[in-house]
Design an enzyme around this catalytic site. Structure first.
Site, short mmCIF file in Angstrom:
data_model
loop_
_atom_site.label_atom_id
_atom_site.label_comp_id
_atom_site.label_asym_id
_atom_site.label_seq_id
_atom_site.Cartn_x
_atom_site.Cartn_y
_atom_site.Cartn_z
N ASP A 67 0.81 -1.22 0.00
CA ASP A 67 0.00 0.00 0.00
C ASP A 67 0.84 1.27 0.00
O ASP A 67 2.06 1.22 0.18
CB ASP A 67 -0.96 -0.01 1.21
CG ASP A 67 -0.28 -0.44 2.51
OD1 ASP A 67 0.95 -0.48 2.56
OD2 ASP A 67 -1.00 -0.74 3.48
N ASN A 136 -7.55 -2.54 14.48
CA ASN A 136 -8.95 -2.81 14.09
C ASN A 136 -9.04 -4.01 13.14
O ASN A 136 -10.08 -4.26 12.55
CB ASN A 136 -9.57 -1.57 13.43
CG ASN A 136 -8.84 -1.16 12.15
OD1 ASN A 136 -7.90 -1.83 11.71
ND2 ASN A 136 -9.28 -0.06 11.55
N HIS A 138 -7.28 -4.41 10.35
CA HIS A 138 -7.05 -4.16 8.92
C HIS A 138 -5.78 -4.87 8.45
O HIS A 138 -4.88 -5.15 9.23
CB HIS A 138 -7.04 -2.66 8.57
CG HIS A 138 -5.82 -1.90 8.97
ND1 HIS A 138 -5.84 -0.54 9.23
CD2 HIS A 138 -4.53 -2.27 9.16
CE1 HIS A 138 -4.63 -0.14 9.54
NE2 HIS A 138 -3.82 -1.16 9.52
N GLU A 143 -9.71 -1.75 5.26
CA GLU A 143 -10.28 -1.35 6.54
C GLU A 143 -11.59 -2.10 6.80
O GLU A 143 -12.22 -2.61 5.86
CB GLU A 143 -10.57 0.16 6.51
CG GLU A 143 -9.32 1.04 6.39
CD GLU A 143 -8.59 1.22 7.72
OE1 GLU A 143 -8.49 0.27 8.51
OE2 GLU A 143 -8.12 2.34 7.97
C1 F6R Z 1 1.43 -1.30 6.16
C2 F6R Z 1 0.20 -1.99 6.36
C3 F6R Z 1 -0.60 -1.91 7.61
C4 F6R Z 1 0.21 -2.25 8.86
C5 F6R Z 1 -0.66 -2.17 10.11
C6 F6R Z 1 0.15 -2.40 11.37
O1 F6R Z 1 1.96 -1.58 4.87
O2 F6R Z 1 -0.17 -2.63 5.47
O3 F6R Z 1 -1.68 -2.81 7.51
O4 F6R Z 1 0.75 -3.52 8.74
O5 F6R Z 1 -1.26 -0.91 10.20
O6 F6R Z 1 1.05 -1.37 11.53
P1 F6R Z 1 2.20 -1.42 12.62
O7 F6R Z 1 3.10 -2.53 12.23
O8 F6R Z 1 2.89 -0.09 12.54
O9 F6R Z 1 1.53 -1.67 13.92
#
Ligand code: F6R
Length: 251
Positions: A67, A136, A138, A143
């Site tokens: 992403d 959450n 995701h 989301e």
């Molecule tokens: C980033 C991504 C997000 C993160 C998620 C957890 O490329 O795809 O889904 O993996 O938000 O983020 P952290 O690792 O910072 O807790």
């Protein structure tokens, strides 16, 4: 699905790097699906160390990232292009031409999402897709919602995600509220999925993988249909898991 629980985030990083190393040794020209965020950073450092020591060769590897924020160009220090260069690509012997991240500053984000989806389909499926998980539930920026989006698409970030990601920006107002993300179909196409979860804030999301029904309200739950999903957590993230589902050997 396998749950592997390690004592510390350092041990998580080594266990995840071991799995990725195995994949690259088996197929040095494989496609790797990569994630940003704090969860995979230790693993990237460990893989970079192995590459510097001459034990691991990325020269034939292709990468695709999950992403990118819309509105940030590759030089912005919170863009995922920048993150990947800083935390991984500039420390390994990868051919930058073989690295792919959606373009967050494309003139037309919808067109960019379609271009990225075509690119994904033109490549071999990922030998391994690395994932973090949002508090959450995701995955990428898929989301919680009413349905699962299968292809790469433009998405609005939830308040929860914006608040959580504000830790990386100077202020919450600077966090973009739109992103381009791979869809769940592209993620599930990977031959193997490794999800890293660290810290107490991920407990509920990890628990949902263990026992929730598959629901777009917790997007990660769709990963349960994948035949080769490994979740590697530290003790804190695993706090709510049923002990009988935990294994310690990541092979
Ligand atoms: C980033 C991504 C997000 C993160 C998620 C957890 O490329 O795809 O889904 O993996 O938000 O983020 P952290 O690792 O910072 O807790």
């Amino acid at each position: 699905m396998k749950f592997i629980v390690k004592e510390s985030k350092e041990e998580v990083a080594v266990a995840a790097a071991d799995l990725v190393e195995k994949v690259i040794r088996r197929d040095p020209a494989c496609v790797l699906g990569l994630a940003t965020g704090s969860s995979p950073v230790g693993m990237y450092q460990e893989l970079a160390r192995r590459c510097k020591d001459g034990d691991l060769d990325f020269s034939a590897v292709t990468t695709v990232n999950l992403d990118e924020y819309i509105g940030l160009n590759a030089e912005h220090d919170q863009s995922y292009h920048y993150f990947m260069k800083e935390n991984f690509f500039s420390h390994i012997n990868i051919d930058m031409e073989k690295t792919h991240v959606p373009e967050g500053d494309a003139e037309d984000a919808e067109e960019e999402a379609q271009r990225y989806e075509k690119l994904l389909k033109s490549l071999e499926p990922c030998a391994v897709q690395l994932l973090g998980i949002g508090i959450n539930g995701h995955i990428g920026f898929n989301e919680p919602g009413d349905d699962f989006k299968l292809e790469t698409h433009v998405t609005s970030l939830t308040k929860e995600t914006i608040t959580s990601n504000a830790r990386f920006f100077d202020s919450i107002e600077e966090v973009p509220n739109l992103a381009i993300t791979m869809g769940m179909g592209s993620i599930l196409r990977a031959r193997r999925i490794i999800l890293i979860a660290l810290g107490e804030s991920k407990q509920a999301a990890v628990k949902a993988l263990e026992d929730a029904l598959i629901t777009p309200k917790v997007p990660a739950t769709i990963l349960k249909v994948h035949p080769d999903l490994t979740v590697i957590c530290d003790r804190e993230a695993a706090g709510l898991l049923d002990r009988k589902n935990i294994i310690s050997d990541p092979s």
